[in-house]
Write an enzyme that holds these catalytic residues in place. Sequence first.
Site, PDB file in Angstrom:
ATOM      1  N   HIS A   1       6.804 -42.637   6.522  1.00  0.00           N
ATOM      2  CA  HIS A   1       5.530 -42.393   7.201  1.00  0.00           C
ATOM      3  C   HIS A   1       4.776 -43.687   7.395  1.00  0.00           C
ATOM      4  O   HIS A   1       4.090 -43.889   8.387  1.00  0.00           O
ATOM      5  CB  HIS A   1       4.689 -41.409   6.380  1.00  0.00           C
ATOM      6  CG  HIS A   1       5.149 -40.004   6.556  1.00  0.00           C
ATOM      7  ND1 HIS A   1       4.893 -39.010   5.645  1.00  0.00           N
ATOM      8  CD2 HIS A   1       5.850 -39.436   7.541  1.00  0.00           C
ATOM      9  CE1 HIS A   1       5.420 -37.889   6.071  1.00  0.00           C
ATOM     10  NE2 HIS A   1       6.006 -38.117   7.216  1.00  0.00           N
TER      11      HIS A   1
ATOM     12  N   ARG B   1       9.157 -35.564  21.630  1.00  0.00           N
ATOM     13  CA  ARG B   1       9.929 -35.122  20.459  1.00  0.00           C
ATOM     14  C   ARG B   1       9.044 -34.189  19.630  1.00  0.00           C
ATOM     15  O   ARG B   1       8.269 -34.640  18.801  1.00  0.00           O
ATOM     16  CB  ARG B   1      10.327 -36.319  19.599  1.00  0.00           C
ATOM     17  CG  ARG B   1      11.405 -37.208  20.177  1.00  0.00           C
ATOM     18  CD  ARG B   1      11.808 -38.239  19.139  1.00  0.00           C
ATOM     19  NE  ARG B   1      12.971 -39.000  19.515  1.00  0.00           N
ATOM     20  CZ  ARG B   1      12.930 -40.211  20.093  1.00  0.00           C
ATOM     21  NH1 ARG B   1      11.769 -40.764  20.383  1.00  0.00           N
ATOM     22  NH2 ARG B   1      14.042 -40.846  20.384  1.00  0.00           N
TER      23      ARG B   1
ATOM     24  N   CYS C   1      16.855 -41.399  27.757  1.00  0.00           N
ATOM     25  CA  CYS C   1      15.670 -41.461  26.902  1.00  0.00           C
ATOM     26  C   CYS C   1      15.975 -41.978  25.503  1.00  0.00           C
ATOM     27  O   CYS C   1      15.117 -41.994  24.642  1.00  0.00           O
ATOM     28  CB  CYS C   1      14.977 -40.097  26.839  1.00  0.00           C
ATOM     29  SG  CYS C   1      16.028 -38.817  26.153  1.00  0.00           S
TER      30      CYS C   1
HETATM   31  C1  PEP Z   1      18.689 -39.682  21.399  1.00  0.00           C
HETATM   32  O1  PEP Z   1      19.489 -39.147  20.623  1.00  0.00           O
HETATM   33  O2  PEP Z   1      18.956 -40.694  22.079  1.00  0.00           O
HETATM   34  C2  PEP Z   1      17.333 -39.127  21.544  1.00  0.00           C
HETATM   35  C3  PEP Z   1      16.516 -39.577  22.470  1.00  0.00           C
HETATM   36  O3  PEP Z   1      16.959 -38.170  20.668  1.00  0.00           O
HETATM   37  P1  PEP Z   1      16.524 -38.468  19.153  1.00  0.00           P
HETATM   38  O4  PEP Z   1      16.452 -39.954  18.961  1.00  0.00           O
HETATM   39  O5  PEP Z   1      15.240 -37.790  18.972  1.00  0.00           O
HETATM   40  O6  PEP Z   1      17.645 -37.835  18.404  1.00  0.00           O
END
Ligand code: PEP
Length: 577
Positions: free
Chosen positions: A195, A302, A510
């Site tokens: 955190h 997210r 992303c």
């Molecule tokens: C990824 O896996 O690239 C993604 C964007 O999701 P996370 O990082 O939240 O798993």
Amino acid sequence: MTIALHGKGISRGIALGSAHIIQRDSLEVLEYPIAEADLPAELERLSAAVEEAKQSLRAMRERIPAHTPADIASFIDTHLLMLDDPSLTEEPKRLMRQRGCNAEWALKLQRDSIVQVFDGMDDAYLRARRDDVDHVINRVLRILLNQAPARHESADSNLEGLILIADDLSPADALLMQQHGIVGFITEYGGPTSHTAIIARSLGLPGVVGVPHARRYLREGEPLIVDGDEGLVLGDADQRIIEHYRARRDERQKRISRLARLKRALTVTADGVPIELLANVDLESDFELAKSSGARGVGLYRTEFLYMNRMDAPSEDEHFAVYKRLTEAFRQQPVTIRTMDIGADKHVSASVSSRLNAVNPALGMRAVRLGLKEPDLLVPQMRAIIRASALGQVRLMIPMLSHVDEVAQVMLLIREIQREFDRQNIPYDPAMPIGGMLEVPAAVAFADGFARTLDFLSIGTNDLIQYAVAIDRVNEEVSYLYDPLNPGVLRLIEMAIRHADGAACPIAMCGEMAGDVRYTRLLLGLGLRAFSVHPSLLLEVKQAIAETEIAPVKRLVSKALRSTDIARYRDLLASLI
Ligand code: PEP
Ligand code: MG
């Protein structure tokens, strides 16, 4: 002589300042017997210490500047809640009665047993949660042991321009650092998912964690350099090195101000190809950050953070309230809300779901798999997203797809909710786009099949890389294999884009790779036309896009992808990154 120490850079930027060492982990707790007649007073001493710890957290919360995002302050609330938990208030008292021992010892025993449970789980995220327990119990222990508070804990100390060095820092410390004008920090323990790390990143404080023995090697008051980009700490640096870093820090500042001019500019390549540039948001505090960085929408929200730091799952109305604020922040612009991706590295309380303790959670119940298995977790969230679609350009995104059957099952749930809303006259947008994430190699290989059933796709390189090269993304021992430039990984990304383009399905990226400017030219050469990145990286990526001409990079990338000679492959990439 300059001394260089290495750790993990958890928030970017460079800080120069003098060292201020916090020595407070030497909590020597001894057991001593308490006579039965004295036990009530000893129990009272524990209650009073817990109360004092709460008071100090409350006082800190009140001093938080008004502009600090609400969810940052909520980390303090989490610690306050823990101080109300019977496992910290009642269980030590039971131990005191049973053993006839002092309050400190009972609290220490209780901490050891909680920490042991976390340790047994051997998971980076849970270790970080264990840190929260440690921070809270140590706060109470310091009061019981009459240990003086550290300088940064008292409101009237002047610590402007200092770099804090500690064994570990709590989220509360991170907030205090900001209030005191501390410019950077170093810790001996702690990891990037703690955190404290999340808060430091949101506050823009450069920091390096996991620097063993930092307090032994560095001296109080000595000039220090913290390089949060490289995870490097330099002590007692000579003048030339200091000048070098000062120039880098100032250059970074200037670059940030120069880049600010790009906020309103359109995102186009040097040869005029328009590119979509959106923001990734994790905490609610990122909404404004994303907006002010000039993002034209959100490519990934997210939502799993909504499920963390609490004992139950959020209700439909709680979800809706947050999504409403998101659509208000981004009027007329697309916001992509990803359904909860809990499980694996994103942990929630066992009382939210009991299915998360698999031996290998990254390959087990997580994300859409968990949601379909436990509709009680997924459906309230989907109802809230569908309701929010009436308020703005909401897009729903499904994480971790491995088979198109999962899409069909989610669609069934969505249609059912929409029919119910029709019956109840609840407004929603029937044309809300529904997309999915390509994070599993099997889904990439079948991206054209997914493109037929979904309105958009997004490549999640963070997971795709771990599954493509078969490593756990939180296992440090195999992290050397975590390489976006692995030729097999690049071929997968190219395949995903080609399949989506062939099916005329919009595709974005992303994962962290999209926000790393070293890869911008490469990704444009691979055919990527939509990027979703953390707000703090958005303008740098925009600048890199503006400097790239598509045709030459495309030629280089296609040669590299065809090459089976790794030396030539690396040579070709070297001219791109
Ligand atoms: C990824 O896996 O690239 C993604 C964007 O999701 P996370 O990082 O939240 O798993
Ligand atoms: Mg992912």
